[in-house]
Design an enzyme around this catalytic site. Structure first.
Site, short mmCIF file in Angstrom:
data_model
loop_
_atom_site.label_atom_id
_atom_site.label_comp_id
_atom_site.label_asym_id
_atom_site.label_seq_id
_atom_site.Cartn_x
_atom_site.Cartn_y
_atom_site.Cartn_z
N CYS A 123 -13.03 35.45 -12.89
CA CYS A 123 -12.75 36.04 -14.19
C CYS A 123 -11.29 36.47 -14.30
CB CYS A 123 -13.73 37.18 -14.48
SG CYS A 123 -13.87 37.48 -16.24
N HIS A 182 -18.59 34.65 -13.66
CA HIS A 182 -18.85 35.47 -12.48
C HIS A 182 -19.95 34.82 -11.63
CE1 HIS A 182 -16.47 39.03 -13.47
NE2 HIS A 182 -16.77 38.77 -14.73
N GLU A 202 -20.66 35.26 -8.70
CA GLU A 202 -21.27 36.20 -7.75
C GLU A 202 -22.56 36.81 -8.31
OE1 GLU A 202 -18.59 36.65 -9.52
OE2 GLU A 202 -18.19 38.74 -10.04
#
Ligand code: GLN
Length: 574
Positions: A417, A544, A546
């Site tokens: 990001c 994102h 993750e």
């Protein structure tokens, strides 16, 4: 009175009665079971970890589970919360910004959640006030009990109907005794009464102190905390004791004596290397079997499913426990002292470590004082670097120096990001020669705003609601590293939380100098993945990744980074 009578009476909403418990259509009392997890003594004990680990074990037996977190605060969602105070803001596929515990549930259950799995007092009160304005309380004075508590129970039962869950796991934020959470606890007391025997199970998480000056575990705070739950009409069935070291038999006995909970159900949840060991610990203590028994669920278990599920999970845990390699990944960040603000990122590294039998150490790098001159020193013992999501200008220049170093020295790089946006700025400045390139988030009047506010976001005023949020599809360019990492997939769905993007007018310039945008939004010119073909691993994502990494399905972008870090480390030691 049997369960049907009880339901009848609680459904009665005429003005002759004090009862007020609307039940959603399709709801059958007794079919769904509830596990309610609450904390005592202090917050931050890992209620979410306990709850999701137990849910994971029951799910592994073939049961359908649905978690819900009840937050005490008045914010309607977690979007405006400072991660420094509250841990990371977790974003769900439907765009809900919520508490980081939802991430723990998604990871452990390998299940996508929705806004139905997250409630705050802000949402509860808004719903009640809106109902009141619509005249739905039929002339009654609207009260905390029964109306606000009814709204809470209704949410749980609605989730039960929608998810068709066997067990709904309810996690109450904060601790028993907090003023703001009191009505949640009261709602749970009512729920247990209305649902009847063997349908609601309470877990109290507590903390066992071990003051260094005494050198022994003390249970008084825990006893008093649980007493508070008893005073509110809640008799826990299970007590989970957080502690630094394994809770001694003597202390477990003491707690048992004071709380009416058999010692076998006083569980030591002491610190361990990884949260992913908690399910195994619970299983060893036979907590799962106790829950199945207490909730009369034994008939719904499927032993075949359980054997297969557990074997796969165990393999993952074994790999975490006995890694064959190690690497160090530098992580730049503003919230360097609070690991909770990067929980998903750390988990994603752990998942890829599991897949690659590698222990991934993280090194936090405060970039406020990093410059092109001292960056080599700061990154000396790193095998790779991640610039994660972030907001604002603090440390931005230092991040750009780190990215420049990674690009020029072929150090594996992953930008998430903000880290994607910073990589574009670095490339524009140092490769395209646009010396004053920046993001308007940092430098409003810069000459080359390669990163600028999204046109669609410009229209929305105010800080609360102008982010591009939630799951979006990304079109992946064939033949690129991104495509390779994704096993040749043409699209991938990832989650977003941003306000700024690459200004398309700079694309030609950036691409002509070798930056490849390997992922784009399907219907708009929004760049979403970037990479550098002449670098071992230089990848940035506007998304994102993750947030959607799971223990047994790690994010390919993290796996790719760790693999590249391993290769770099090996080539250095040869
Ligand atoms: N601050 C940047 C934006 O708003 C990046 C956001 C983030 O990293 N989540 O676009």
């Amino acid at each position: 009175m049997d369960a049907t009578d009880l339901l009848f009476s609680v459904r009665d909403t005429s003005d002759e009665t004090e009862f007020y418990t609307p039940v959603p259509e399709g709801y059958t009392t007794g079919r769904v079971k509830y596990v309610v997890v609450m904390g005592t003594v202090m917050s931050g004990l890992g209620k979410g970890i306990f709850s999701s680990s137990l849910a994971r074990l029951l799910q592994g037996k073939g049961l359908r589970v649905a978690p819900i977190k009840l937050e005490g605060y008045l914010n309607v969602d977690s979007g405006t919360l400072n991660p420094f105070r509250h841990g990371e803001v977790f974003v769900l596929d439907d765009g809900m910004e919520c508490d980081m515990d939802l991430g723990t549930y998604e990871r452990l259950l390998d299940q996508d959640l929705t806004r139905d799995n997250f409630t705050t007092s802000g949402q509860i009160y808004s719903a009640v006030l809106e109902r009141e304005r619509r005249g739905e309380y039929l002339g009654r004075d609207v009260q905390m009990i029964p109306h606000v508590t009814a709204e809470v129970k209704n949410r749980l039962r609605t989730l039960a109907v929608k998810s068709r869950a066997d067990v709904v796991f309810v996690e109450i934020g904060g601790t028993v005794g907090d003023f703001e959470n009191g009505y949640y606890i009261e709602a749970m007391r009512q729920l247990a009464y209305e649902e009847g025997q063997q349908n609601v199970l309470f877990v109290a998480l507590t903390f066992i102190l071990e003051p260094p000056t005494l050198g022994e575990q003390k249970s008084k705070a825990a006893q008093l905390g649980i007493k508070q739950a008893l005073q509110m009409g809640i008799q826990p069935h299970i007590i989970a004791c957080r502690a630094q070291r394994e809770v001694t038999d003597k202390v477990r006995e003491k707690i048992s004596v004071y709380t009416n909970v058999p010692k076998a159900r006083v569980f030591s949840m002491h610190d361990c290397e990884s949260i992913y060991l908690i399910p195994s610990r619970m299983r060893e203590a036979q907590l799962d079997q106790q829950v199945m028994h207490l909730l009369n669920l034994t008939d719904r278990a499927n032993p075949g499913v359980e054997r297969r599920d557990w074997a796969a999970w165990q393999r993952f845990v074994d790999r975490i426990l006995a890694p064959k390699h190690e690497v160090t990944v530098g992580i730049t960040g503003k919230y360097t002292s609070v690991r909770d603000s990067y929980a998903s990122l750390l988990m994603a590294l752990e998942h890829s470590g599991g897949a690659l039998e590698t222990k991934v150490h993280s090194k936090w790098i405060d970039t406020t004082n990093i410059t092109d001159e001292n960056v080599a020193e700061a990154l000396a013992d790193c095998d790779a670097i991640i610039v994660p999501g972030g907001f604002g200008s603090r440390g931005a220049e230092g991040k750009i120096s780190c990215i420049r170093y990674a690009r020029e020295n072929k150090m594996p790089y992953l930008g998430l990001c903000y880290g994607f946006q910073m990589a574009v700025i670095e490339f524009a400045r140092n490769v395209c020669g646009l010396k004053d390139a920046n993001t308007t988030e940092v430098a409003h009047d810069c000459r080359d705003a390669v990163i600028d506010i999204l046109p669609e976001q410009k229209k929305i005023e105010g800080l609360g609601g102008n982010m591009r949020l939630g799951g979006r599809d990304i079109e992946v360019k064939p033949g690129t590293l991104a495509a390779k990492l994704l096993g040749g997939a043409k699209t991938v769905r990832l989650r977003f939380r941003h306000r700024y993007e690459v200004d398309p007018k700079y694309l030609e310039c950036l691409e002509s100098k070798g930056l490849v945008f390997s992922g784009k939004a399907p219907d708009q010119p929004i760049m979403q993945i970037l990479e550098l073909p002449d670098h071992p691993f230089f990848v940035g994502l506007q998304a994102h990744p993750e947030l959607t990494s799971r223990p047994l399905r790690p994010s390919p972008f993290f796996v790719g980074l760790v693999q590249a870090a391993l290769a770099r480390r090996e080539s250095k030691t040869k």
